[in-house]
Write a protein that holds these residues in place. Sequence first.
Motif, PDB file in Angstrom:
ATOM      1  N   PRO A 102      -1.831  -8.152 -11.235  1.00 48.62           N
ATOM      2  CA  PRO A 102      -1.015  -7.885 -10.691  1.00 48.62           C
ATOM      3  C   PRO A 102       0.428  -8.648 -10.407  1.00 48.62           C
ATOM      4  O   PRO A 102      -0.628  -9.641  -9.673  1.00 48.62           O
ATOM      5  CB  PRO A 102      -0.720  -6.651  -9.722  1.00 48.62           C
ATOM      6  N   TRP A 103       1.654  -8.288  -9.669  1.00 50.00           N
ATOM      7  CA  TRP A 103       2.603  -9.200  -9.524  1.00 50.00           C
ATOM      8  C   TRP A 103       2.223  -8.949  -8.100  1.00 50.00           C
ATOM      9  O   TRP A 103       2.503  -9.565  -6.506  1.00 50.00           O
ATOM     10  CB  TRP A 103       3.954  -8.977  -9.971  1.00 50.00           C
ATOM     11  N   ALA A 104       2.359  -7.294  -7.866  1.00 56.44           N
ATOM     12  CA  ALA A 104       2.200  -7.270  -6.247  1.00 56.44           C
ATOM     13  C   ALA A 104       1.773  -5.839  -6.406  1.00 56.44           C
ATOM     14  O   ALA A 104       1.818  -4.460  -7.349  1.00 56.44           O
ATOM     15  CB  ALA A 104       3.359  -6.876  -5.467  1.00 56.44           C
ATOM     16  N   VAL A 105       1.292  -4.499  -5.278  1.00 52.24           N
ATOM     17  CA  VAL A 105       0.803  -3.539  -5.521  1.00 52.24           C
ATOM     18  C   VAL A 105       1.562  -2.815  -3.670  1.00 52.24           C
ATOM     19  O   VAL A 105       1.700  -3.512  -2.999  1.00 52.24           O
ATOM     20  CB  VAL A 105      -0.731  -3.658  -4.857  1.00 52.24           C
ATOM     21  N   ILE A 106       1.825  -1.955  -3.752  1.00 49.46           N
ATOM     22  CA  ILE A 106       3.137  -1.356  -2.897  1.00 49.46           C
ATOM     23  C   ILE A 106       2.582   0.503  -2.929  1.00 49.46           C
ATOM     24  O   ILE A 106       2.001   1.186  -4.059  1.00 49.46           O
ATOM     25  CB  ILE A 106       4.802  -0.490  -3.571  1.00 49.46           C
ATOM     26  N   ALA A 122      -9.339  -7.276  -1.835  1.00 47.84           N
ATOM     27  CA  ALA A 122      -9.868  -8.184  -2.027  1.00 47.84           C
ATOM     28  C   ALA A 122      -9.736  -9.334  -3.216  1.00 47.84           C
ATOM     29  O   ALA A 122     -10.977  -9.739  -2.591  1.00 47.84           O
ATOM     30  CB  ALA A 122     -11.488  -7.262  -2.424  1.00 47.84           C
ATOM     31  N   LEU A 123      -9.116  -8.683  -3.763  1.00 44.91           N
ATOM     32  CA  LEU A 123      -8.496 -10.423  -5.130  1.00 44.91           C
ATOM     33  C   LEU A 123      -7.903 -11.249  -4.279  1.00 44.91           C
ATOM     34  O   LEU A 123      -7.400 -12.093  -5.164  1.00 44.91           O
ATOM     35  CB  LEU A 123      -8.248  -9.304  -6.193  1.00 44.91           C
ATOM     36  N   GLY A 124      -7.210 -10.790  -3.324  1.00 52.70           N
ATOM     37  CA  GLY A 124      -5.911 -11.408  -2.715  1.00 52.70           C
ATOM     38  C   GLY A 124      -4.412 -10.822  -3.604  1.00 52.70           C
ATOM     39  O   GLY A 124      -3.428 -12.241  -3.921  1.00 52.70           O
ATOM     40  N   ILE A 125      -4.512 -10.180  -3.676  1.00 53.14           N
ATOM     41  CA  ILE A 125      -2.879  -9.488  -4.908  1.00 53.14           C
ATOM     42  C   ILE A 125      -1.884  -9.158  -3.345  1.00 53.14           C
ATOM     43  O   ILE A 125      -2.351  -8.576  -2.744  1.00 53.14           O
ATOM     44  CB  ILE A 125      -2.878  -8.746  -5.262  1.00 53.14           C
ATOM     45  N   PRO A 126      -0.728  -9.792  -3.034  1.00 53.43           N
ATOM     46  CA  PRO A 126       0.190  -9.271  -2.168  1.00 53.43           C
ATOM     47  C   PRO A 126       0.298  -7.789  -2.463  1.00 53.43           C
ATOM     48  O   PRO A 126       0.583  -6.852  -3.356  1.00 53.43           O
ATOM     49  CB  PRO A 126       1.011  -9.540  -2.152  1.00 53.43           C
ATOM     50  N   PHE A 127       0.551  -7.549  -1.445  1.00 54.55           N
ATOM     51  CA  PHE A 127       0.374  -5.747  -1.402  1.00 54.55           C
ATOM     52  C   PHE A 127       0.925  -5.336   0.195  1.00 54.55           C
ATOM     53  O   PHE A 127       1.389  -5.906   0.830  1.00 54.55           O
ATOM     54  CB  PHE A 127      -1.389  -5.245  -1.387  1.00 54.55           C
ATOM     55  N   PHE A 128       2.103  -4.292  -0.247  1.00 48.31           N
ATOM     56  CA  PHE A 128       3.097  -4.152   1.022  1.00 48.31           C
ATOM     57  C   PHE A 128       2.942  -2.719   0.868  1.00 48.31           C
ATOM     58  O   PHE A 128       2.627  -1.820   0.589  1.00 48.31           O
ATOM     59  CB  PHE A 128       4.100  -4.100   0.421  1.00 48.31           C
ATOM     60  N   LYS A 146      -3.883  -6.750   7.050  1.00 47.81           N
ATOM     61  CA  LYS A 146      -3.890  -7.315   5.704  1.00 47.81           C
ATOM     62  C   LYS A 146      -2.371  -7.568   4.921  1.00 47.81           C
ATOM     63  O   LYS A 146      -2.727  -8.420   3.820  1.00 47.81           O
ATOM     64  CB  LYS A 146      -4.806  -7.361   4.884  1.00 47.81           C
ATOM     65  N   ALA A 147      -1.697  -6.144   5.201  1.00 44.45           N
ATOM     66  CA  ALA A 147      -0.429  -6.100   4.015  1.00 44.45           C
ATOM     67  C   ALA A 147       0.483  -7.531   4.460  1.00 44.45           C
ATOM     68  O   ALA A 147       0.860  -7.506   5.843  1.00 44.45           O
ATOM     69  CB  ALA A 147       0.000  -4.458   4.409  1.00 44.45           C
ATOM     70  N   ARG A 148       1.582  -7.470   3.520  1.00 44.64           N
ATOM     71  CA  ARG A 148       2.216  -8.521   3.661  1.00 44.64           C
ATOM     72  C   ARG A 148       3.524  -8.176   4.876  1.00 44.64           C
ATOM     73  O   ARG A 148       4.335  -8.701   5.258  1.00 44.64           O
ATOM     74  CB  ARG A 148       2.987  -8.246   2.098  1.00 44.64           C
ATOM     75  N   ARG A 149       3.762  -6.352   4.564  1.00 47.14           N
ATOM     76  CA  ARG A 149       4.524  -5.867   5.392  1.00 47.14           C
ATOM     77  C   ARG A 149       3.985  -4.680   5.465  1.00 47.14           C
ATOM     78  O   ARG A 149       3.529  -4.047   4.497  1.00 47.14           O
ATOM     79  CB  ARG A 149       6.492  -5.881   4.704  1.00 47.14           C
ATOM     80  N   VAL A 150       4.408  -4.125   6.708  1.00 45.79           N
ATOM     81  CA  VAL A 150       4.429  -2.633   6.679  1.00 45.79           C
ATOM     82  C   VAL A 150       5.330  -0.984   6.978  1.00 45.79           C
ATOM     83  O   VAL A 150       6.496  -2.298   7.824  1.00 45.79           O
ATOM     84  CB  VAL A 150       3.688  -2.195   7.766  1.00 45.79           C
ATOM     85  N   SER A 359      12.431 -11.353  -1.194  1.00 50.24           N
ATOM     86  CA  SER A 359      12.580 -12.611  -0.018  1.00 50.24           C
ATOM     87  C   SER A 359      11.139 -12.483  -0.256  1.00 50.24           C
ATOM     88  O   SER A 359      10.833 -14.033   0.118  1.00 50.24           O
ATOM     89  CB  SER A 359      12.835 -12.051   1.408  1.00 50.24           C
ATOM     90  N   TYR A 360      10.019 -11.559   0.205  1.00 55.05           N
ATOM     91  CA  TYR A 360       8.719 -12.554   0.263  1.00 55.05           C
ATOM     92  C   TYR A 360       8.314 -12.975  -0.927  1.00 55.05           C
ATOM     93  O   TYR A 360       7.713 -13.674  -1.085  1.00 55.05           O
ATOM     94  CB  TYR A 360       7.096 -11.062   0.561  1.00 55.05           C
ATOM     95  N   LEU A 361       8.485 -12.436  -2.074  1.00 53.01           N
ATOM     96  CA  LEU A 361       7.913 -12.732  -3.403  1.00 53.01           C
ATOM     97  C   LEU A 361       8.907 -13.535  -4.718  1.00 53.01           C
ATOM     98  O   LEU A 361       8.816 -14.120  -5.546  1.00 53.01           O
ATOM     99  CB  LEU A 361       7.535 -11.667  -4.335  1.00 53.01           C
TER     100      LEU A 361
END
Length: 362
Positions: A102-106, A122-128, A146-150, A359-361
Amino acid sequence: MRDLTPIFDGALVLTGGGTGGHFFPALALAEGARGRWSDRPIAFVGARRGIEARELPAGPWPHLLLDVEGFLGRSPLRAAKSAWKLWRAMAQLKSLWRRERPWAVIGTGGYGAAPALLAARALGIPFFLHESNAAPGALVKLVAPKARRVWCGLEAVRPMLPGADCRLVGTPVRGAFLRDFRRAQELTAPFRLLVLGGSGGARAINEAMLAIAPSLLEAHPEWEILHQVGAAEAGRLKDRTRHARHVMVPFIARVDEAMESASLIVSRSGASTCAELKAAGRGAILVPLPTSANDHQRMNALALAQEGRATVVEQAADLAARLEAAILLRMGDAAMRHALSKAPEPNRAVDLCLDDLASYLG
């Protein structure tokens, strides 16, 4: 069983469910993302037992439903079984996402979001993350650092997530609530009392309303009741005697229209419902779920009451009597009723979350 068509490769994945309070913010974010990035694939991950298991197959969104269940309130044996199901679902998703990254997970919370958020971490996929409630759930606490943003629905949640990068945005509401609503003061008879127990229903509220509805409606012949009892409760209650102006339904799909037509609302106090009440400009009598994790429903209800938008009736043995007194008072006093129905509050949560994501991705 999912077919072999790739749905996750390069996709924005939304995950959150079990209850409407977790699923509907995810749906609102998906609607907003589709409007903003028309070429970006969007997919959902959820649980086979949650509200998403009913809503997603009937909708347009590619999705994967996994065999997971909640831990809260289970015996040690059932909790161990739930843990095994979670591990198995996470392993399945990790294997799949190594091929379709995936591109990102929310994630918007609930047990249905656990496999996707843990796999992304676990896979280092960006998640929010989005936490709607005044107190974060166990899953959000676990993965927030570990989330990019909460994204927080309420300021009160920020100090409860030390080490997380938090931003206050409010709670996303579906596109149906991003419109102008008729003010409650403009409604005329017959007036409607809308009763919402959440997407799964609320047995305590259902029983209380069945007990008190006849006296409410006899005292106020210009009123009627529309009562969402929940799909699980509908079968149990279908043969119960009720007043002719007391309409019971399993589920209300267009809850925005139901709120707009209501002069007063009785409801649980999930974060999504509270955000929708504010967007619709409707006052409510809130009955918090006493067993909600970290007592978040009570905190949500008190936050709305502090804004003058609600009155809180705690669930206890005498719920029917206290609920009857609170409803009767407002049925008979338009000024008191209208005092709770503040002007609709514009909801910008979807835009704020997606602006931050971009802005992140990029």
